[in-house]
Scaffold this motif. Sequence first.
Motif, PDB file in Angstrom:
ATOM      1  N   PRO A 189       3.356  -1.835   3.948  1.00 56.62           N
ATOM      2  CA  PRO A 189       3.049  -0.403   3.891  1.00 56.62           C
ATOM      3  C   PRO A 189       4.260   0.364   3.352  1.00 56.62           C
ATOM      4  N   ILE A 190       4.014   1.331   2.464  1.00 58.32           N
ATOM      5  CA  ILE A 190       5.109   2.150   1.924  1.00 58.32           C
ATOM      6  C   ILE A 190       4.853   3.595   2.350  1.00 58.32           C
ATOM      7  N   ASN A 191       5.831   4.155   3.061  1.00 60.17           N
ATOM      8  CA  ASN A 191       5.681   5.529   3.557  1.00 60.17           C
ATOM      9  C   ASN A 191       7.088   6.091   3.779  1.00 60.17           C
ATOM     10  N   PRO A 192       7.370   7.312   3.325  1.00 62.81           N
ATOM     11  CA  PRO A 192       8.751   7.822   3.409  1.00 62.81           C
ATOM     12  C   PRO A 192       9.204   8.153   4.838  1.00 62.81           C
ATOM     13  N   LYS A 193       8.220   8.313   5.775  1.00 65.84           N
ATOM     14  CA  LYS A 193       8.605   8.803   7.105  1.00 65.84           C
ATOM     15  C   LYS A 193       8.542   7.724   8.191  1.00 65.84           C
ATOM     16  N   ASP A 194       7.483   6.915   8.138  1.00 68.28           N
ATOM     17  CA  ASP A 194       7.223   6.037   9.280  1.00 68.28           C
ATOM     18  C   ASP A 194       7.924   4.682   9.168  1.00 68.28           C
ATOM     19  N   GLU A 195       8.310   4.138  10.343  1.00 71.46           N
ATOM     20  CA  GLU A 195       8.982   2.829  10.396  1.00 71.46           C
ATOM     21  C   GLU A 195       7.960   1.693  10.448  1.00 71.46           C
ATOM     22  N   ILE A 238      -5.710   4.502  -6.698  1.00 68.75           N
ATOM     23  CA  ILE A 238      -6.851   5.129  -6.023  1.00 68.75           C
ATOM     24  C   ILE A 238      -6.928   6.622  -6.378  1.00 68.75           C
ATOM     25  N   THR A 239      -5.785   7.230  -6.522  1.00 67.79           N
ATOM     26  CA  THR A 239      -5.652   8.686  -6.653  1.00 67.79           C
ATOM     27  C   THR A 239      -6.535   9.301  -7.739  1.00 67.79           C
ATOM     28  N   SER A 240      -7.159  10.419  -7.377  1.00 72.36           N
ATOM     29  CA  SER A 240      -7.926  11.194  -8.362  1.00 72.36           C
ATOM     30  C   SER A 240      -7.035  12.302  -8.908  1.00 72.36           C
ATOM     31  N   VAL A 259       0.883  -1.176   0.000  1.00 72.96           N
ATOM     32  CA  VAL A 259       0.000   0.000   0.000  1.00 72.96           C
ATOM     33  C   VAL A 259       0.919   1.224   0.000  1.00 72.96           C
ATOM     34  N   VAL A 260       1.007   1.862  -1.155  1.00 73.06           N
ATOM     35  CA  VAL A 260       1.931   2.989  -1.285  1.00 73.06           C
ATOM     36  C   VAL A 260       1.186   4.263  -0.890  1.00 73.06           C
ATOM     37  N   GLY A 261       1.649   4.873   0.212  1.00 73.43           N
ATOM     38  CA  GLY A 261       0.906   6.007   0.761  1.00 73.43           C
ATOM     39  C   GLY A 261       0.145   5.574   2.007  1.00 73.43           C
ATOM     40  N   ALA A 262       0.514   4.388   2.534  1.00 72.13           N
ATOM     41  CA  ALA A 262      -0.097   3.928   3.802  1.00 72.13           C
ATOM     42  C   ALA A 262       0.251   4.953   4.881  1.00 72.13           C
ATOM     43  N   SER A 263      -0.676   5.146   5.809  1.00 72.60           N
ATOM     44  CA  SER A 263      -0.470   6.206   6.788  1.00 72.60           C
ATOM     45  C   SER A 263      -0.910   5.742   8.175  1.00 72.60           C
ATOM     46  N   ASN A 264      -0.312   6.347   9.182  1.00 74.08           N
ATOM     47  CA  ASN A 264      -0.757   6.079  10.556  1.00 74.08           C
ATOM     48  C   ASN A 264      -1.926   6.962  10.951  1.00 74.08           C
ATOM     49  N   ILE A 302     -10.120   5.453  -8.247  1.00 73.40           N
ATOM     50  CA  ILE A 302     -10.969   4.307  -7.882  1.00 73.40           C
ATOM     51  C   ILE A 302     -11.067   4.112  -6.363  1.00 73.40           C
ATOM     52  N   LEU A 303     -11.969   3.241  -6.014  1.00 72.20           N
ATOM     53  CA  LEU A 303     -12.177   2.873  -4.613  1.00 72.20           C
ATOM     54  C   LEU A 303     -11.233   1.744  -4.201  1.00 72.20           C
ATOM     55  N   GLY A 304     -10.789   0.955  -5.194  1.00 73.92           N
ATOM     56  CA  GLY A 304      -9.938  -0.196  -4.917  1.00 73.92           C
ATOM     57  C   GLY A 304     -10.590  -1.468  -5.411  1.00 73.92           C
ATOM     58  N   GLY A 338     -17.021   4.649  -7.889  1.00 69.46           N
ATOM     59  CA  GLY A 338     -16.484   4.180  -6.617  1.00 69.46           C
ATOM     60  C   GLY A 338     -17.504   4.287  -5.505  1.00 69.46           C
ATOM     61  N   ALA A 339     -18.236   5.390  -5.493  1.00 63.77           N
ATOM     62  CA  ALA A 339     -19.213   5.610  -4.429  1.00 63.77           C
ATOM     63  C   ALA A 339     -20.268   4.503  -4.448  1.00 63.77           C
ATOM     64  N   LEU A 340     -20.694   4.128  -5.651  1.00 62.81           N
ATOM     65  CA  LEU A 340     -21.694   3.062  -5.753  1.00 62.81           C
ATOM     66  C   LEU A 340     -21.122   1.728  -5.307  1.00 62.81           C
ATOM     67  N   VAL A 346      -1.096   7.845  -3.049  1.00 63.47           N
ATOM     68  CA  VAL A 346      -0.335   9.099  -2.865  1.00 63.47           C
ATOM     69  C   VAL A 346      -0.942  10.163  -3.777  1.00 63.47           C
ATOM     70  N   PRO A 347      -0.763  11.435  -3.478  1.00 67.95           N
ATOM     71  CA  PRO A 347      -1.362  12.474  -4.327  1.00 67.95           C
ATOM     72  C   PRO A 347      -0.873  12.387  -5.781  1.00 67.95           C
ATOM     73  N   ALA A 348      -1.689  12.906  -6.686  1.00 69.75           N
ATOM     74  CA  ALA A 348      -1.472  12.757  -8.137  1.00 69.75           C
ATOM     75  C   ALA A 348      -0.041  13.073  -8.595  1.00 69.75           C
TER      76      ALA A 348
HETATM   77  N1  ACO Z   1       5.513   7.091  -1.476  1.00 67.11           N
HETATM   78  C1  ACO Z   1       4.951   6.673  -0.326  1.00 67.11           C
HETATM   79  N2  ACO Z   1       4.208   7.436   0.459  1.00 67.11           N
HETATM   80  C2  ACO Z   1       4.063   8.710   0.119  1.00 67.11           C
HETATM   81  C3  ACO Z   1       4.625   9.224  -1.042  1.00 67.11           C
HETATM   82  C4  ACO Z   1       5.386   8.371  -1.863  1.00 67.11           C
HETATM   83  N3  ACO Z   1       5.950   8.769  -2.978  1.00 67.11           N
HETATM   84  N4  ACO Z   1       4.321  10.522  -1.121  1.00 67.11           N
HETATM   85  C5  ACO Z   1       3.530  10.775  -0.062  1.00 67.11           C
HETATM   86  N5  ACO Z   1       3.387   9.681   0.682  1.00 67.11           N
HETATM   87  C6  ACO Z   1       2.624   9.492   1.916  1.00 67.11           C
HETATM   88  C7  ACO Z   1       2.393  10.745   2.664  1.00 67.11           C
HETATM   89  O1  ACO Z   1       3.486  11.092   3.493  1.00 67.11           O
HETATM   90  C8  ACO Z   1       1.152  10.404   3.462  1.00 67.11           C
HETATM   91  O2  ACO Z   1       1.464   9.701   4.630  1.00 67.11           O
HETATM   92  P1  ACO Z   1       1.425  10.431   6.077  1.00 67.11           P
HETATM   93  O3  ACO Z   1      -0.018  10.517   6.459  1.00 67.11           O
HETATM   94  O4  ACO Z   1       2.172   9.500   6.959  1.00 67.11           O
HETATM   95  O5  ACO Z   1       2.068  11.736   5.919  1.00 67.11           O
HETATM   96  C9  ACO Z   1       0.417   9.481   2.544  1.00 67.11           C
HETATM   97  O6  ACO Z   1       1.348   9.066   1.551  1.00 67.11           O
HETATM   98  C10 ACO Z   1      -0.721  10.168   1.825  1.00 67.11           C
HETATM   99  O7  ACO Z   1      -0.292  11.352   1.259  1.00 67.11           O
HETATM  100  P2  ACO Z   1      -1.037  12.730   1.549  1.00 67.11           P
HETATM  101  O8  ACO Z   1      -0.220  13.798   0.941  1.00 67.11           O
HETATM  102  O9  ACO Z   1      -1.324  12.857   3.004  1.00 67.11           O
HETATM  103  O10 ACO Z   1      -2.331  12.575   0.722  1.00 67.11           O
HETATM  104  P3  ACO Z   1      -3.813  12.270   1.196  1.00 67.11           P
HETATM  105  O11 ACO Z   1      -3.909  11.015   1.949  1.00 67.11           O
HETATM  106  O12 ACO Z   1      -4.426  13.444   1.791  1.00 67.11           O
HETATM  107  O13 ACO Z   1      -4.484  12.040  -0.262  1.00 67.11           O
HETATM  108  C11 ACO Z   1      -5.130  10.650  -2.029  1.00 67.11           C
HETATM  109  C12 ACO Z   1      -3.976  11.093  -1.137  1.00 67.11           C
HETATM  110  C13 ACO Z   1      -6.169   9.942  -1.166  1.00 67.11           C
HETATM  111  C14 ACO Z   1      -4.608   9.679  -3.038  1.00 67.11           C
HETATM  112  C15 ACO Z   1      -5.778  11.912  -2.716  1.00 67.11           C
HETATM  113  O14 ACO Z   1      -4.794  12.563  -3.458  1.00 67.11           O
HETATM  114  C16 ACO Z   1      -6.885  11.547  -3.632  1.00 67.11           C
HETATM  115  O15 ACO Z   1      -6.698  11.330  -4.825  1.00 67.11           O
HETATM  116  N6  ACO Z   1      -8.128  11.459  -3.102  1.00 67.11           N
HETATM  117  C17 ACO Z   1      -9.291  11.064  -3.863  1.00 67.11           C
HETATM  118  C18 ACO Z   1      -9.394   9.561  -3.899  1.00 67.11           C
HETATM  119  C19 ACO Z   1     -10.721   9.130  -4.527  1.00 67.11           C
HETATM  120  O16 ACO Z   1     -11.732   9.667  -4.161  1.00 67.11           O
HETATM  121  N7  ACO Z   1     -10.677   8.183  -5.471  1.00 67.11           N
HETATM  122  C20 ACO Z   1     -11.872   7.764  -6.178  1.00 67.11           C
HETATM  123  C21 ACO Z   1     -12.608   6.854  -5.317  1.00 67.11           C
HETATM  124  S1  ACO Z   1     -14.158   6.518  -5.908  1.00 67.11           S
HETATM  125  C22 ACO Z   1     -15.282   7.430  -5.017  1.00 67.11           C
HETATM  126  O17 ACO Z   1     -15.838   8.257  -5.616  1.00 67.11           O
HETATM  127  C23 ACO Z   1     -15.529   7.068  -3.615  1.00 67.11           C
END
Ligand code: ACO
Length: 704
Positions: free
Chosen positions: A65-71, A119-121, A36-41, A151-153, A182-184, A96-98
């Motif tokens: 879990p993949i995260n640049p800060k957390d162990e 997942i990212t939008s 899970v890239v962007g996994a968070s605590n 997507i939702l996953g 995704g919402a549906l 992770v953000p777009a």
């Molecule tokens: N590799 C690994 N982790 C990373 C990286 C990277 N390159 N860059 C950032 N991260 C970490 C961040 O540090 C953060 O972790 P933290 O909480 O420990 O700091 C985590 O990834 C998430 O990054 P954030 O910047 O905090 O982003 P956020 O979680 O707020 O948003 C998301 C990310 C959810 C992907 C957002 O950009 C997004 O697209 N949201 C919409 C998703 C969506 O609705 N999809 C459609 C679903 S369908 C429907 O309609 C329900």
Amino acid sequence: MKMSSEDASNYDQASSTHQAKAKDLSGFFHPKGVAVVGASNNSAKIGYQILNNVIGGGYTGGIYPINPKDEEILGRKAYKRLVDVPGEIDLAVITVPAPYVISVMEDCARKGVKNVAIITSGFGEVGNTKDEDKIKQIADENDIAFLGPNILGLLYGPTDLNATFGPQEVLPGKIAFISQSGALAIAFMGWTIMEKIGLAALCSLGNKADVDERALIEYFNEDDNVDVVLVYMEGLKDGTHFLRTNIKKPVIILKVGRTQRGAKAAASHTGSLSGSDNIFEAAFKQLGVLRAQSFAEAFGWARALSLPLPKGDNALIITNGGGIGVSTTDVCEDYKIGLIDDPEWLQEKFSETMPDFGSYKNPIDITGQGHAKEYGQATSIALKEDRIDTVIVLYCETSVTNPHEIAQGIVQSYKNSGQKKPMVVAMVGGQRTRDALQFLNQNGIPSFSSVEEAISALNVLFMWKKIGRKEKEEATLEAAPSRAIEIIAKAKDEGRDSLLEHEAREVLELCGVPTPRWAFATTLEEALEGAEGMYPLAMKITSKDIIHKTDVGGVELNIKDAEELRSKYTKMMQRVSEASPDAVIDGVNLIQMVSGIECIVGMSQDPQFGSVVMFGLGGVFVEALKDVSFRVVPFGPKEAACLIQDIKTTKIFDGFRGMKADKKTIVQTLCAIQKIAPYVKEVDINPLVTSERGSCAVDARIIL
Ligand code: ACO
């Protein structure tokens, strides 16, 4: 201008842009390791929720879990980057953000990950196609299949994999749900518990930049954990690609955007075109999928399709109330579901299941006193007797009966019967009845709170049986004759956007469309010579400068002989030159008058499906009734025959007040015009006149 049969092969290639080697999707559903890239605590983040669901759902493979800060996140060791993970990863879920998604995709390629859920939008749906294209490019170069973005996953019950940010608990079952929304999909996960609909898989598609409905349907074809595929669709990027889906299991499609407003809403939702709904309807028929009109219908059908198919057409209704029995009879009649009609035999079999004042005519009315015992007896007999193919059980709640006990009785007799025939239940009542319905559904008996839903669900089994019986027809586009291509090319070279009437007729004739006898003449002498043996005939002026012939007096009908032709020819020339002094007259078209049923045959372009052929009742009816049917090119004679069957007034073609059609030559026309699909924009044959003697294209227009 060079135009040849190469254009036809280009056409074929254009309509199969996705025919690249199919990517392996198995890692989405049977991964050895999931990252899970962007996994968070932070539990407020999507990256936390997805990891939590992967762990909490019971998945037993490697979780990274993949995260640049957390162990460590949720008790699992976290890695700074995908490439740092020591174990094998088949599936990466990106949250992770777009702006960071492309670099994560590059890491996926480096690590050898073959399945990715993004997942990212913030991509195609908001106009950012550049980054979406880049992701697709990385994926294609590295043989990565990805779901999304936006997507939702995804979820897969058999491996306990829940890689969504939806609910954690989902009822297991054998339905695969593919959702563009995704919402549906989230709502559906919740419904599984509420409505007792079991789910094997759920895939959110989002922008469908890579993995689409076709890829998943074909994957689930080979998955024994899936019985039925349910698709929620807003639009298609490439209709012709979808039309090549190999359908082996029942596929139910809920395509929204039927209305103009709905289509607009869908287009702004996922950046997809909804297309003309008529064409979607036609394409679904052509492909052999089941189109539901509402969520309730789709779920009802999905439930019913887990039942065995009915062997024959004899249905039996068992009821405790007369009114509900009668209304069910009506609904069965509407769906053309046959009810067994043999009172003596029914009396012999069922009289012991009811008091004297019951009724053994179909519906079998065991009366308001019918308890679990009577229901159990009656259903057991119905399920055992070979003459009965389908069982419909009805119940109206009364204060003297216990719906739950009745449901138990029904379930018991269904289980004892070996579950060899379909049975549906409709129960009407209050909360106790609702609970009983849930119990029935939980036990695999499709049960509904309304008769209409129950019978619609039962009917889908007949629909699917019919689809299964329909012989599959491989259709390829036949090449147009070279002379026809030359005529079209010449007109295009001259800068014209349509063919002259006689050119259109010749092109169609060359392709094999039957036409009446006709001649083109540039002088009176040529006209007299050409008209020999053709009377009665119609004469029409031909000029590139005249669009509306009737307005300038350029049409004469029912010319009976040479004398009348001579006089009408001279008068027509005079009238036309007075009305349109600057027009260059090319000549006249002479066409033998024919009589019969007037139909319309057309071909036009659809943004998603390419060339489509239309058939309907023609003449004055075409505008008033709009009774037309469509098929997507290419199709063969069997599908062409379905085009005739599909219109509401189809009966007219089988013989009506002395009129009868020649279906063979209509089919011939529907097949023949497809040959010029690669070269033209529109074809309009109106009317195609058909009678027992045959059919012929009386008037034709071809737009280039
Ligand atoms: N590799 C690994 N982790 C990373 C990286 C990277 N390159 N860059 C950032 N991260 C970490 C961040 O540090 C953060 O972790 P933290 O909480 O420990 O700091 C985590 O990834 C998430 O990054 P954030 O910047 O905090 O982003 P956020 O979680 O707020 O948003 C998301 C990310 C959810 C992907 C957002 O950009 C997004 O697209 N949201 C919409 C998703 C969506 O609705 N999809 C459609 C679903 S369908 C429907 O309609 C329900």
